[in-house]
Write a protein that holds these residues in place. Structure first.
Motif, PDB file in Angstrom:
ATOM      1  N   ARG A  37       0.841  -1.204   0.000  1.00 27.70           N
ATOM      2  CA  ARG A  37       0.000   0.000   0.000  1.00 27.70           C
ATOM      3  C   ARG A  37       0.873   1.251   0.000  1.00 27.70           C
ATOM      4  O   ARG A  37       0.631   2.197  -0.758  1.00 27.70           O
ATOM      5  N   THR A  38       1.900   1.245   0.829  1.00 32.04           N
ATOM      6  CA  THR A  38       2.774   2.421   0.954  1.00 32.04           C
ATOM      7  C   THR A  38       3.488   2.716  -0.365  1.00 32.04           C
ATOM      8  O   THR A  38       3.692   3.879  -0.724  1.00 32.04           O
ATOM      9  N   LEU A  39       3.856   1.657  -1.072  1.00 29.85           N
ATOM     10  CA  LEU A  39       4.594   1.834  -2.326  1.00 29.85           C
ATOM     11  C   LEU A  39       3.668   1.994  -3.529  1.00 29.85           C
ATOM     12  O   LEU A  39       4.139   2.179  -4.655  1.00 29.85           O
ATOM     13  N   GLY A  40       2.365   1.893  -3.297  1.00 27.90           N
ATOM     14  CA  GLY A  40       1.413   2.032  -4.394  1.00 27.90           C
ATOM     15  C   GLY A  40       1.438   0.840  -5.339  1.00 27.90           C
ATOM     16  O   GLY A  40       1.166   0.976  -6.537  1.00 27.90           O
ATOM     17  N   LEU A  41       1.756  -0.333  -4.803  1.00 25.87           N
ATOM     18  CA  LEU A  41       1.834  -1.546  -5.623  1.00 25.87           C
ATOM     19  C   LEU A  41       0.685  -2.488  -5.283  1.00 25.87           C
ATOM     20  O   LEU A  41       0.117  -2.428  -4.183  1.00 25.87           O
ATOM     21  N   ASP A  42       0.375  -3.378  -6.230  1.00 27.56           N
ATOM     22  CA  ASP A  42      -0.597  -4.426  -5.945  1.00 27.56           C
ATOM     23  C   ASP A  42       0.063  -5.445  -5.004  1.00 27.56           C
ATOM     24  O   ASP A  42       1.254  -5.739  -5.161  1.00 27.56           O
ATOM     25  N   PRO A  43      -0.695  -6.009  -4.073  1.00 31.31           N
ATOM     26  CA  PRO A  43      -0.109  -6.976  -3.135  1.00 31.31           C
ATOM     27  C   PRO A  43       0.550  -8.178  -3.820  1.00 31.31           C
ATOM     28  O   PRO A  43       1.470  -8.763  -3.260  1.00 31.31           O
ATOM     29  N   HIS A  44       0.091  -8.522  -5.019  1.00 33.40           N
ATOM     30  CA  HIS A  44       0.707  -9.682  -5.664  1.00 33.40           C
ATOM     31  C   HIS A  44       2.091  -9.353  -6.244  1.00 33.40           C
ATOM     32  O   HIS A  44       2.834 -10.239  -6.652  1.00 33.40           O
ATOM     33  N   GLU A  45       2.442  -8.049  -6.255  1.00 27.42           N
ATOM     34  CA  GLU A  45       3.771  -7.646  -6.735  1.00 27.42           C
ATOM     35  C   GLU A  45       4.797  -7.603  -5.602  1.00 27.42           C
ATOM     36  O   GLU A  45       5.977  -7.412  -5.840  1.00 27.42           O
ATOM     37  N   VAL A  46       4.300  -7.718  -4.376  1.00 29.31           N
ATOM     38  CA  VAL A  46       5.161  -7.621  -3.196  1.00 29.31           C
ATOM     39  C   VAL A  46       5.199  -8.990  -2.512  1.00 29.31           C
ATOM     40  O   VAL A  46       4.165  -9.642  -2.362  1.00 29.31           O
ATOM     41  N   ALA A  47       6.384  -9.405  -2.114  1.00 32.92           N
ATOM     42  CA  ALA A  47       6.514 -10.720  -1.493  1.00 32.92           C
ATOM     43  C   ALA A  47       6.775 -10.596  -0.002  1.00 32.92           C
ATOM     44  O   ALA A  47       7.389  -9.627   0.456  1.00 32.92           O
ATOM     45  N   LYS A  48       6.293 -11.583   0.732  1.00 30.14           N
ATOM     46  CA  LYS A  48       6.638 -11.685   2.151  1.00 30.14           C
ATOM     47  C   LYS A  48       7.413 -12.978   2.348  1.00 30.14           C
ATOM     48  O   LYS A  48       7.229 -13.948   1.597  1.00 30.14           O
ATOM     49  N   THR A  49       8.279 -12.965   3.331  1.00 32.11           N
ATOM     50  CA  THR A  49       9.086 -14.147   3.615  1.00 32.11           C
ATOM     51  C   THR A  49       8.703 -14.687   4.987  1.00 32.11           C
ATOM     52  O   THR A  49       8.736 -13.947   5.973  1.00 32.11           O
ATOM     53  N   VAL A  50       8.314 -15.931   5.017  1.00 28.04           N
ATOM     54  CA  VAL A  50       7.936 -16.588   6.266  1.00 28.04           C
ATOM     55  C   VAL A  50       9.025 -17.602   6.604  1.00 28.04           C
ATOM     56  O   VAL A  50       9.381 -18.435   5.764  1.00 28.04           O
ATOM     57  N   VAL A  51       9.557 -17.504   7.819  1.00 32.24           N
ATOM     58  CA  VAL A  51      10.626 -18.423   8.226  1.00 32.24           C
ATOM     59  C   VAL A  51      10.024 -19.610   8.968  1.00 32.24           C
ATOM     60  O   VAL A  51       9.209 -19.438   9.893  1.00 32.24           O
ATOM     61  N   LEU A  52      10.426 -20.783   8.551  1.00 32.85           N
ATOM     62  CA  LEU A  52       9.921 -22.021   9.136  1.00 32.85           C
ATOM     63  C   LEU A  52      11.065 -22.792   9.787  1.00 32.85           C
ATOM     64  O   LEU A  52      12.205 -22.740   9.303  1.00 32.85           O
ATOM     65  N   VAL A  53      10.740 -23.493  10.836  1.00 36.92           N
ATOM     66  CA  VAL A  53      11.723 -24.335  11.520  1.00 36.92           C
ATOM     67  C   VAL A  53      11.416 -25.786  11.182  1.00 36.92           C
ATOM     68  O   VAL A  53      10.276 -26.237  11.336  1.00 36.92           O
ATOM     69  N   THR A  54      12.441 -26.481  10.694  1.00 39.22           N
ATOM     70  CA  THR A  54      12.277 -27.899  10.362  1.00 39.22           C
ATOM     71  C   THR A  54      13.410 -28.684  11.019  1.00 39.22           C
ATOM     72  O   THR A  54      14.392 -28.086  11.477  1.00 39.22           O
ATOM     73  N   PRO A  55      13.318 -29.990  11.037  1.00 37.49           N
ATOM     74  CA  PRO A  55      14.411 -30.786  11.624  1.00 37.49           C
ATOM     75  C   PRO A  55      15.731 -30.588  10.861  1.00 37.49           C
ATOM     76  O   PRO A  55      16.808 -30.828  11.416  1.00 37.49           O
ATOM     77  N   ASP A  56      15.653 -30.153   9.608  1.00 33.37           N
ATOM     78  CA  ASP A  56      16.866 -29.967   8.796  1.00 33.37           C
ATOM     79  C   ASP A  56      17.290 -28.508   8.693  1.00 33.37           C
ATOM     80  O   ASP A  56      18.049 -28.148   7.798  1.00 33.37           O
ATOM     81  N   GLY A  57      16.783 -27.674   9.572  1.00 35.00           N
ATOM     82  CA  GLY A  57      17.184 -26.272   9.571  1.00 35.00           C
ATOM     83  C   GLY A  57      16.051 -25.348   9.141  1.00 35.00           C
ATOM     84  O   GLY A  57      14.902 -25.769   8.979  1.00 35.00           O
ATOM     85  N   PHE A  58      16.423 -24.091   8.945  1.00 38.14           N
ATOM     86  CA  PHE A  58      15.408 -23.091   8.600  1.00 38.14           C
ATOM     87  C   PHE A  58      15.049 -23.166   7.121  1.00 38.14           C
ATOM     88  O   PHE A  58      15.898 -23.469   6.263  1.00 38.14           O
ATOM     89  N   VAL A  59      13.810 -22.869   6.853  1.00 36.85           N
ATOM     90  CA  VAL A  59      13.327 -22.746   5.475  1.00 36.85           C
ATOM     91  C   VAL A  59      12.661 -21.381   5.358  1.00 36.85           C
ATOM     92  O   VAL A  59      11.868 -20.997   6.230  1.00 36.85           O
ATOM     93  N   ARG A  60      13.011 -20.644   4.306  1.00 39.97           N
ATOM     94  CA  ARG A  60      12.348 -19.354   4.075  1.00 39.97           C
ATOM     95  C   ARG A  60      11.351 -19.526   2.926  1.00 39.97           C
ATOM     96  O   ARG A  60      11.745 -19.873   1.810  1.00 39.97           O
ATOM     97  N   ALA A  61      10.110 -19.327   3.243  1.00 41.79           N
ATOM     98  CA  ALA A  61       9.033 -19.470   2.255  1.00 41.79           C
ATOM     99  C   ALA A  61       8.634 -18.080   1.782  1.00 41.79           C
ATOM    100  O   ALA A  61       8.305 -17.212   2.598  1.00 41.79           O
TER     101      ALA A  61
END
Lengths: 158, 76
Positions: A37-61
């Protein structure tokens, strides 16, 4: 007001890759949707990164700001049921370079696996938090995938 | 970045070509020159109106403008 800039580790990785990228200053935002919203972009043009914890380490989704992560799909992709969202305490300890909630898919702790939602590849460019809530990084989606060594997958809720 | 004969100047136009067929390129005006030679980057106002710090890659070219200036100070 002084903008909190992208961490040096991120800038160095981008510089080493010799790719085109932009750093965009903006008022502080604490969600990818607000960033869009702040950048005047559609939400599908902006990505978010979600960090996950797994037995084999971190995964960034990485997925569009307009979408919600489907943990069931992620667990199937990673072939482990033991996959959880990282807590704020874990994030603060694992990613000291980045502001809490602004972990990008690049730089920081080495060895993290990265998953990128296929929907992001519909756009040539993608915008994401640059490790700070006051600056965004825009780069080609293809460069993001290559630099992060990401696996493309369907990560979003239907 | 395509190394043209002339060094970039304030007022020059940055052009980034599209990578896929039918994809438009992006253009922007250089407002400020930053960094050292070899690590130079620019403050750019893009054709959609937004401004950013732009670090050129190999696919960026600079089109020299007849109105460009050698100054490194931003044009406000």
């Amino acid at each position: 007001m002084t903008t909190k800039a992208a961490p040096e580790s991120l800038v160095q990785q981008l510089e080493r890759a010799s790719i085109a990228y932009e750093l965009i200053d903006h008022p502080r935002t604490t969600s990818a949707a607000a960033e869009a919203r702040t950048l005047g972009l559609d939400p599908h043009e902006v990505a978010k990164t979600v960090v996950l914890v797994t037995p084999d380490g971190f995964v960034r989704a990485v997925l569009p700001a307009s979408e919600r992560l489907d943990l069931r799909k992620v667990r199937a992709i990673l072939d482990t049921r033991d996959t959880q969202l990282a807590t704020e305490e874990v994030l603060a300890g694992a990613y000291p370079d980045f502001e809490l909630g602004a972990v990008p898919p690049l730089a920081g702790a080495g060895g993290d696996r990265v998953l990128v939602d296929r929907r992001l590849c519909e756009n040539e460019w993608v915008v994401l938090e640059a490790g700070t809530h006051e600056q965004s990084l825009r780069l080609r989606t293809a460069d993001l995938v290559e630099l992060s060594g990401a696996r493309l997958a369907d990560l979003s809720q239907d | 970045m395509d190394r043209t004969a002339q060094a970039p100047r304030v007022g020059d136009i940055v052009v980034i070509s599209g990578h896929r067929v039918g994809e438009p390129g992006r253009t922007g005006e250089i407002l400020e020159l930053l960094g050292e030679p070899g690590h130079q980057h620019f403050r750019v106002r893009w054709d959609d109106g937004h401004e950013s710090l732009f670090y050129p890659g190999s696919d960026a070219t600079v089109r020299h403008s007849t109105h460009s200036r050698a100054s490194t100070k931003g044009k406000r």
